[in-house]
Design a protein around this motif. Structure first.
Motif, short mmCIF file in Angstrom:
data_model
loop_
_atom_site.label_atom_id
_atom_site.label_comp_id
_atom_site.label_asym_id
_atom_site.label_seq_id
_atom_site.Cartn_x
_atom_site.Cartn_y
_atom_site.Cartn_z
N ASP A 1 6.29 -19.67 51.11
CA ASP A 1 6.54 -18.59 52.07
C ASP A 1 6.26 -19.17 53.46
O ASP A 1 5.12 -19.40 53.83
CB ASP A 1 5.61 -17.41 51.80
CG ASP A 1 5.68 -16.35 52.91
OD1 ASP A 1 6.60 -16.40 53.74
OD2 ASP A 1 4.79 -15.47 52.93
N LEU A 2 7.32 -19.47 54.19
CA LEU A 2 7.21 -20.09 55.51
C LEU A 2 7.18 -18.97 56.55
O LEU A 2 8.21 -18.55 57.07
CB LEU A 2 8.38 -21.03 55.75
CG LEU A 2 8.34 -21.91 56.99
CD1 LEU A 2 7.17 -22.89 56.93
CD2 LEU A 2 9.65 -22.68 57.13
N GLY A 3 5.98 -18.48 56.87
CA GLY A 3 5.85 -17.35 57.77
C GLY A 3 5.66 -17.76 59.21
O GLY A 3 5.22 -18.87 59.51
N VAL B 1 13.01 -16.98 53.55
CA VAL B 1 13.38 -16.88 54.96
C VAL B 1 13.69 -15.42 55.30
O VAL B 1 14.11 -14.64 54.44
CB VAL B 1 14.62 -17.74 55.29
CG1 VAL B 1 14.33 -19.21 55.10
CG2 VAL B 1 15.82 -17.32 54.43
N PRO B 2 13.50 -15.02 56.56
CA PRO B 2 13.90 -13.67 56.97
C PRO B 2 15.41 -13.51 56.81
O PRO B 2 16.17 -14.46 57.02
CB PRO B 2 13.50 -13.62 58.46
CG PRO B 2 12.47 -14.69 58.63
CD PRO B 2 12.85 -15.77 57.65
N THR B 3 15.83 -12.32 56.45
CA THR B 3 17.26 -12.07 56.27
C THR B 3 18.05 -12.32 57.54
O THR B 3 19.21 -12.77 57.49
CB THR B 3 17.48 -10.62 55.80
OG1 THR B 3 16.70 -10.40 54.62
CG2 THR B 3 18.93 -10.36 55.47
N HIS B 4 17.44 -12.07 58.69
CA HIS B 4 18.18 -12.19 59.95
C HIS B 4 18.38 -13.64 60.39
O HIS B 4 19.10 -13.90 61.35
CB HIS B 4 17.47 -11.42 61.07
CG HIS B 4 16.15 -12.01 61.48
ND1 HIS B 4 14.96 -11.56 60.95
CD2 HIS B 4 15.82 -12.99 62.35
CE1 HIS B 4 13.96 -12.25 61.49
NE2 HIS B 4 14.45 -13.13 62.33
N SER C 1 14.60 -10.13 49.02
CA SER C 1 14.95 -10.43 47.62
C SER C 1 13.73 -10.94 46.88
O SER C 1 13.48 -10.56 45.73
CB SER C 1 16.07 -11.47 47.56
OG SER C 1 17.25 -11.00 48.18
N ALA C 2 12.96 -11.82 47.52
CA ALA C 2 11.75 -12.36 46.90
C ALA C 2 10.73 -11.25 46.66
O ALA C 2 10.09 -11.18 45.60
CB ALA C 2 11.15 -13.45 47.79
N ILE C 3 10.59 -10.36 47.65
CA ILE C 3 9.64 -9.24 47.53
C ILE C 3 10.05 -8.33 46.37
O ILE C 3 9.22 -7.89 45.57
CB ILE C 3 9.57 -8.46 48.85
CG1 ILE C 3 8.95 -9.35 49.94
CG2 ILE C 3 8.77 -7.17 48.68
CD1 ILE C 3 9.16 -8.83 51.34
N THR C 4 11.35 -8.07 46.28
CA THR C 4 11.85 -7.22 45.19
C THR C 4 11.62 -7.87 43.84
O THR C 4 11.20 -7.20 42.88
CB THR C 4 13.36 -6.93 45.39
OG1 THR C 4 13.56 -6.33 46.67
CG2 THR C 4 13.89 -6.01 44.30
N ALA D 1 9.14 -15.89 45.24
CA ALA D 1 9.77 -17.21 45.15
C ALA D 1 9.26 -17.95 43.93
O ALA D 1 10.01 -18.68 43.26
CB ALA D 1 9.48 -18.01 46.42
N GLY D 2 7.97 -17.75 43.60
CA GLY D 2 7.41 -18.37 42.41
C GLY D 2 8.05 -17.84 41.14
O GLY D 2 8.37 -18.61 40.22
#
Length: 560
Positions: free
Chosen positions: A7-9, A115-118, A146-149, A334-335
Motif C-alpha cells: 500500500d503506497l500511501g 494506487v488511487p483510482t484518480h 478494489s483492494a478495499i472491497t 492487495a495481499g
C-alpha cells in the motif's frame, strides 16, 4: 523468491505477504507495521525511511508528500540536491523491499501495489518505473477501492453486494461505488479531491492554535511550521480517541498552548466535511445507484477514525457504515489478491479519451468528442465515425486528446494521425476511429477511411520502457477485446425503435423528455461496466413502458 503486496500511501505505507491462506503484515526495521512515507538523506548520503526520517530535526534533509508528484516534472529538494518523485519513491520501495526480505529470509523480486483510482497513466507508469529502480517488478497496480472491497468481502465472507468506499487519507479524499457480483469486483464510479485530507486538518488545527495565541502562522519559519504541524497531527490522533486534547508548542523561545475539544474541531472542519458529502453525492449520482441499494459504507483512511467525521456522515447519509481496518484495508486487499485466483478485479480509465471535432472549416472553438469516457472498465475498445467538412477534402486529421473539458483547449493533446480520403462532397467521406486502451496505459488508435486507407498509432507513456516483444504482446491482447458486448445490440436496437415510435406519436414537452432520455441512454451505454449497463437497460425499459404517463417522474427518479 517472493511476491509482496504494498500500500503506497501519500502519508503512510505498508507491506504484506500472503502466507498460510491469509495476508500477513511485515514489520519494518523498527518493528512497526505502518511506515511513514518520508525519506531523509543524511550528510553521508545514507537514506533513512519512515519513523527514523521523521525524527530528523533538520527539515531541509526531509522529503514527504512526494507521491503526489509522481508522473510530473516536479523535483523534490533535499538539502542542496533535487530528486524526481520517481527516485524518492524508489527509495521508499527499496526500504519496504529490504524489510520484506529480512522478514521472509528470501529475495523479493515482485510486487502488486495499490494506487488511487484518480491516478493517471503517467502516475501509474511512474510507480512501475520506481519499482523497477527498487529492484521490483510491479506485476499489477490495483485500484485502492478494489483492494478495499476485496479485503472486506473476503474477511466478511460476502457473496455479493454494492458498497460505498470513503477513503479519507492524509493527502486526499477518494469516494467510490464498487460492486462484487459473480466473482468480479468492479469500480462503478469514482471521484477524488486531492485538496482535502488529514494534512489539511493538521493545518486547520495549527492555524487555530496560532490564532488563539496571537501568532501569524504564515510568518513562522519553515522549521517552526513543520514542528507545529507535527504536533497538530498528534492532537488530531488524540481526538480520535478522546473528547479533549492539549497542544503545547515553543515558538521563538516562548511556549504557547491550546485546549482543543471534539466540538471545536468539528466546527473548524465543517466546510471540509461538507466537501466530502458533496463528493459522495456526486459519486452516487454518477453510479446510477440509489442509497437504498448500497449494502454498506466502508470507511478507511486516518480521518475515518475521527468520531466527529463518522457522526457527520451518519447525520447526512442516514445509512450504516463500517470502520473496517482503516490503516490496513488496502494492503490486506492487495495481499488477498496474491492468494485468490477466483476473484477478478477490473480496472477503469482514469480520464476521458477522445478526438478534436469541428462544426465547420472556420470553427475557432473546437470541442472534444469522447470515445472512451472516464470510469470506463478496462481493457476496452471503442469506435466512432467522423466525416469530412469541406468539398473535395483529401484527408482527415485525427487529433487525439485526454481530459474532461468540453472545450478542446483545456484538454491535453496526445498525438495525431492524418489519413487520406477520396475527394467528394462535404460529409460524404469518413474515417472510422478505433480506440483500444489497456490496463497498462497503452492506447492503440486504428483508423480506417471510407476508401480503405488504414493507419495505426501506439500511444504509451515513455516511462514504460517496454521491450518491443512486450509491447507487441500488449497489442495482441488489445486486439482480442474489440468486439465485446455486441451481443446486446439487438436488445438495445429494439428499445430504441420502441422509443422512436412513441416519440413520433408524442407532442410538446413529451417529445423533449423522450429525446432527452434517448440521448442520455445512448451516451451512458458507452460504459463497459456490466452493473451500470444492466441498470441502464432496466431503467430505459421501464421508461419506455411508462413513457406516456409520468415521464418527468421516471426521468428524475433515475437520476436520483
Amino acid at each position: 523468491m517472493a511476491t509482496i503486496a504494498i500500500d503506497l500511501g501519500a502519508t503512510y505505507s505498508s507491506v504484506c505477504v500472503y502466507e498460510n491462506n491469509v495476508p500477513k503484515l511485515i514489520p519494518n526495521s523498527l518493528g512497526k507495521y505502518i511506515t511513514p512515507t518520508v525519506v531523509s538523506i543524511l550528510e553521508s548520503e545514507n537514506i533513512v525511511v519512515g519513523e527514523g526520517a521523521k525524527l530528523n530535526t533538520n527539515t531541509s534533509k526531509l522529503a514527504s508528500n512526494f507521491i503526489q508528484y509522481l508522473g510530473t516534472q516536479t523535483r523534490i529538494s533535499v538539502d542542496d540536491k533535487s530528486y524526481t518523485a520517481v527516485k524518492m519513491t524508489s527509495f521508499l520501495l527499496r526500504s519496504l523491499k529490504n524489510d520484506a526480505e529480512k522478514y521472509l529470509n528470501t529475495p523479493v523480486t515482485e510486487a502488486v501495489i495499490t494506487v488511487p483510482t484518480h491516478f493517471n497513466d503517467h502516475q501509474r507508469h511512474a510507480i512501475k518505473f520506481a519499482g523497477e529502480l527498487a529492484g521490483l517488478y510491479v506485476s499489477k497496480l490495483i485500484n485502492a477501492p478494489s483492494a478495499i472491497t476485496l479485503n472486506y468481502i473476503t474477511q466478511k465472507n460476502i457473496s455479493e453486494g454494492t458498497f460505498l468506499i470513503v477513503d479519507f487519507g492524509g493527502n486526499s479524499l477518494g469516494v467510490s461505488i464498487t460492486s462484487y457480483f459473480n466473482g468480479i469486483i468492479e469500480v462503478i464510479s469514482s471521484n477524488s479531491n486531492t485538496r482535502i485530507g488529514g494534512q489539511y486538518i493538521d493545518k486547520i488545527i495549527a492555524e487555530y492554535f496560532c490564532e488563539n495565541n496571537g501568532v501569524d502562522f504564515d510568518k513562522l519559519s519553515y522549521s517552526e511550521q513543520i514542528i507545529l504541524l507535527q504536533k497538530a497531527e498528534i492532537i488530531k490522533k488524540i481526538l480520535s480517541k478522546s473528547p479533549y486534547a492539549f497542544l503545547e508548542c515553543e515558538i521563538n523561545e516562548k511556549t504557547y498552548n491550546l485546549n482543543l475539544s471534539e466540538t471545536i474541531l468539528e466546527q473548524l472542519c465543517n466546510k471540509l466535511f461538507e466537501k466530502c458529502i458533496a463528493l459522495i453525492r456526486k459519486t452516487i449520482t454518477e453510479s446510477f445507484i440509489a442509497m437504498s441499494e448500497i449494502n454498506d459504507i466502508i470507511l478507511v483512511g486516518g480521518i475515518s477514525k475521527l468520531n466527529i467525521f463518522r457522526n457527520y456522515l451518519d447525520n447526512n447519509l442516514k445509512i450504516h457504515h463500517t470502520l473496517f481496518n482503516p490503516d490496513t484495508a488496502e494492503v490486506f486487499g492487495a495481499g488477498h489478491f496474491l492468494g485468490n485466483s477466483q476473484i477478478t478485479i477490473t480496472d477503469i480509465c482514469p480520464f476521458s479519451l477522445g478526438v478534436a471535432t469541428y462544426i465547420n472549416q472556420i470553427d475557432k472553438i473546437p470541442t472534444m468528442t469522447t470515445i472512451i469516457p472516464k470510469n470506463h472498465i478496462l481493457p476496452v475498445s471503442k469506435c466512432s465515425t467522423f466525416y469530412t467538412l469541406e468539398d473535395n477534402q483529401t484527408d482527415i486529421k485525427i487529433e487525439i486528446f485526454k481530459g474532461e473539458n468540453y472545450l478542446l483547449e483545456k484538454n491535453e493533446k496526445l498525438d495525431e494521425i492524418i489519413i487520406n480520403v477520396p475527394p467528394n462532397k462535404a460529409g460524404k467521406e469518413f474515417v472510422k476511429v478505433y480506440f483500444s486502451y489497456d490496463i497498462n496505459g497503452v492506447l492503440k488508435v486504428d483508423t480506417l477511411s471510407s476508401d480503405g486507407d488504414k493507419k495505426s498509432l501506439i500511444i504509451a507513456d515513455k516511462s514504460l520502457y517496454f521491450s518491443k516483444a512486450r509491447l507487441n504482446m500488449e497489442i495482441n491482447k488489445l486486439d482480442k477485446v474489440k468486439f465485446a458486448y455486441l451481443q446486446e445490440q439487438d436488445f438495445i436496437t429494439n428499445l430504441i425503435k420502441q422509443a422512436d415510435e412513441i416519440y413520433a406519436e408524442a407532442g410538446g414537452d413529451n417529445k423533449i423528455e423522450i429525446s432527452r432520455a434517448l440521448e442520455f441512454f445512448l451516451t451512458q451505454m458507452q460504459t463497459n461496466s456490466e452493473v451500470k449497463k444492466r441498470r441502464l437497460l432496466n431503467w430505459f425499459f421501464n421508461f419506455i413502458e411508462d413513457m406516456k404517463t409520468n415521464i418527468e417522474d421516471k426521468w428524475n427518479g433515475f437520476i436520483i
